[in-house]
Scaffold this motif. Structure first.
Motif, short mmCIF file in Angstrom:
data_model
loop_
_atom_site.label_atom_id
_atom_site.label_comp_id
_atom_site.label_asym_id
_atom_site.label_seq_id
_atom_site.Cartn_x
_atom_site.Cartn_y
_atom_site.Cartn_z
N ASP A 1 0.66 -1.00 -0.08
CA ASP A 1 0.07 -0.02 0.04
C ASP A 1 0.83 1.11 0.05
O ASP A 1 0.12 1.99 -0.36
CB ASP A 1 -0.73 0.15 1.48
CG ASP A 1 -1.79 -0.98 1.36
OD1 ASP A 1 -2.76 -1.30 2.05
OD2 ASP A 1 -2.00 -1.45 -0.31
N TYR A 2 1.84 0.83 0.34
CA TYR A 2 3.28 2.70 0.53
C TYR A 2 3.23 2.99 -1.33
O TYR A 2 2.93 3.91 -1.31
CB TYR A 2 4.67 1.91 0.57
CG TYR A 2 5.29 2.73 0.12
CD1 TYR A 2 6.26 2.37 -0.38
CD2 TYR A 2 5.98 4.18 1.71
CE1 TYR A 2 7.75 3.46 -0.86
CE2 TYR A 2 6.15 4.80 1.16
CZ TYR A 2 7.07 4.78 0.00
OH TYR A 2 8.75 5.72 -0.27
N TRP A 3 3.53 1.88 -2.20
CA TRP A 3 3.66 2.25 -3.24
C TRP A 3 2.15 2.95 -4.06
O TRP A 3 1.14 2.69 -3.69
CB TRP A 3 4.13 1.62 -4.75
CG TRP A 3 5.47 0.49 -4.05
CD1 TRP A 3 5.45 -0.54 -2.45
CD2 TRP A 3 6.35 1.18 -3.93
NE1 TRP A 3 6.40 -0.60 -1.93
CE2 TRP A 3 7.18 0.10 -2.79
CE3 TRP A 3 7.31 2.23 -4.66
CZ2 TRP A 3 8.71 0.52 -3.09
CZ3 TRP A 3 8.71 1.84 -4.72
CH2 TRP A 3 9.63 1.19 -3.85
N GLY A 4 2.75 3.66 -4.84
CA GLY A 4 1.61 4.94 -5.35
C GLY A 4 2.20 5.25 -6.73
O GLY A 4 1.33 5.43 -7.41
N HIS A 5 2.70 4.05 -7.39
CA HIS A 5 1.95 4.51 -8.98
C HIS A 5 2.58 2.89 -9.16
O HIS A 5 4.00 2.32 -8.77
CB HIS A 5 3.43 5.01 -9.75
CG HIS A 5 3.06 6.75 -9.71
ND1 HIS A 5 1.89 7.46 -9.97
CD2 HIS A 5 3.81 7.54 -8.32
CE1 HIS A 5 2.38 7.91 -9.81
NE2 HIS A 5 3.10 8.89 -9.02
N TRP A 6 1.94 1.94 -10.13
CA TRP A 6 2.54 0.54 -10.56
C TRP A 6 1.66 0.68 -12.02
O TRP A 6 1.50 1.06 -13.30
CB TRP A 6 0.64 0.05 -10.11
CG TRP A 6 1.40 -0.64 -9.00
CD1 TRP A 6 0.80 0.48 -8.06
CD2 TRP A 6 1.90 -1.21 -7.91
NE1 TRP A 6 0.77 0.08 -6.64
CE2 TRP A 6 1.84 -0.93 -6.61
CE3 TRP A 6 2.94 -2.25 -8.21
CZ2 TRP A 6 2.60 -1.52 -5.33
CZ3 TRP A 6 3.66 -2.64 -6.82
CH2 TRP A 6 3.45 -2.97 -5.38
N GLY A 7 2.64 -0.64 -12.92
CA GLY A 7 2.58 -0.53 -14.07
C GLY A 7 1.63 -2.20 -14.51
O GLY A 7 1.38 -2.10 -13.29
N GLN A 8 1.89 -2.18 -15.86
CA GLN A 8 0.81 -3.47 -15.90
C GLN A 8 1.20 -4.58 -15.85
O GLN A 8 0.02 -5.48 -15.31
CB GLN A 8 0.65 -3.53 -17.14
CG GLN A 8 0.84 -4.24 -18.44
CD GLN A 8 2.33 -3.59 -18.21
OE1 GLN A 8 3.14 -2.31 -17.86
NE2 GLN A 8 3.47 -4.28 -18.94
N GLY A 9 2.34 -5.28 -15.26
CA GLY A 9 3.21 -6.20 -14.66
C GLY A 9 3.34 -6.86 -16.16
O GLY A 9 2.95 -7.03 -17.18
N THR A 10 4.43 -8.13 -15.91
CA THR A 10 4.55 -8.47 -17.10
C THR A 10 4.96 -10.34 -16.51
O THR A 10 4.88 -10.91 -14.90
CB THR A 10 6.18 -8.63 -17.37
OG1 THR A 10 6.38 -9.39 -18.81
CG2 THR A 10 7.59 -8.64 -16.30
N GLN A 11 4.24 -11.21 -17.21
CA GLN A 11 3.94 -12.87 -16.32
C GLN A 11 6.03 -13.61 -16.81
O GLN A 11 6.37 -13.27 -18.02
CB GLN A 11 3.32 -13.67 -17.70
CG GLN A 11 3.17 -15.05 -17.45
CD GLN A 11 2.61 -14.99 -15.37
OE1 GLN A 11 1.59 -14.16 -15.35
NE2 GLN A 11 3.75 -15.49 -14.87
N VAL A 12 6.04 -14.42 -15.49
CA VAL A 12 7.04 -15.00 -14.94
C VAL A 12 6.87 -16.32 -15.50
O VAL A 12 6.65 -16.55 -14.30
CB VAL A 12 8.58 -14.43 -14.15
CG1 VAL A 12 8.97 -15.39 -14.08
CG2 VAL A 12 8.80 -12.73 -14.87
N THR A 13 7.05 -17.93 -15.75
CA THR A 13 6.91 -18.30 -16.02
C THR A 13 7.91 -19.81 -16.12
O THR A 13 8.80 -19.36 -16.82
CB THR A 13 5.82 -19.35 -16.60
OG1 THR A 13 4.60 -18.42 -16.99
CG2 THR A 13 5.26 -20.34 -16.30
N VAL A 14 8.15 -20.21 -14.61
CA VAL A 14 9.68 -21.10 -14.09
C VAL A 14 9.02 -22.05 -14.49
O VAL A 14 8.08 -23.02 -13.63
CB VAL A 14 10.54 -19.96 -12.94
CG1 VAL A 14 11.97 -21.70 -13.18
CG2 VAL A 14 10.72 -19.23 -13.50
N SER A 15 9.91 -23.00 -15.34
CA SER A 15 8.81 -24.81 -15.49
C SER A 15 10.48 -25.16 -14.71
O SER A 15 11.39 -24.91 -15.07
CB SER A 15 8.90 -25.15 -17.14
OG SER A 15 9.56 -25.06 -18.06
N SER A 16 9.43 -27.39 -14.43
CA SER A 16 10.55 -27.53 -13.39
C SER A 16 11.28 -28.98 -14.25
O SER A 16 10.85 -28.31 -15.56
CB SER A 16 9.77 -28.24 -12.53
OG SER A 16 8.63 -29.28 -13.36
#
Length: 127
Positions: free
Chosen positions: A112-127
């Motif tokens: 809740d501290y942060w005032g600005h956010w990006g839209q996000g990027t997906q990271v998927t790590v397969s085993s």
């Protein structure tokens, strides 16, 4: 106001590396503390790493310490997250965040501290 755009996510195998970037708009990027959070399916947002406005101070979650490195280039208005030795549990949407450093009391680990956010990027790590 600052606008943030993440890039660099993808599908990798366990043990691989990725570098995420967060490009910021506006002329005052160097006035902002910056951070990375992530959110896995069905889970809350989790603090990953943070870097001070000048780049001299960094913080990491215990789960990524020693594997991830946060950095910034104020001349390019860009922040980075170098992720090495990736694990399946690192799979999440990664978001960059910004907060004007003038506001003090840098509660970097609190969502809740942060005032600005990006839209996000997906990271998927397969085993």
């Amino acid at each position: 106001q600052v606008q943030l755009v993440e890039s660099g996510g993808g599908l990798v195998q366990a043990g691989d590396s990725l570098r995420l970037s967060c490009a910021a708009s506006g002329p005052t990027f160097s006035r902002y503390h910056m951070g990375w959070f992530r959110q896995a399916p069905g889970k809350e947002h989790e603090f990953v790493a943070a870097i001070s406005w000048g780049g001299g101070t960094t913080y990491y979650a215990d789960s990524v310490k020693g594997r991830f490195t946060i950095s910034r280039d104020n001349a390019k208005n860009t922040m980075y997250l170098q992720m090495n030795s990736l694990k399946p549990e690192d799979t999440a949407v990664y978001y960059c965040a910004a907060k004007n450093a003038l506001y003090g009391n840098w509660r970097y680990h609190e969502y809740d501290y942060w005032g600005h956010w990006g839209q996000g990027t997906q990271v998927t790590v397969s085993s």
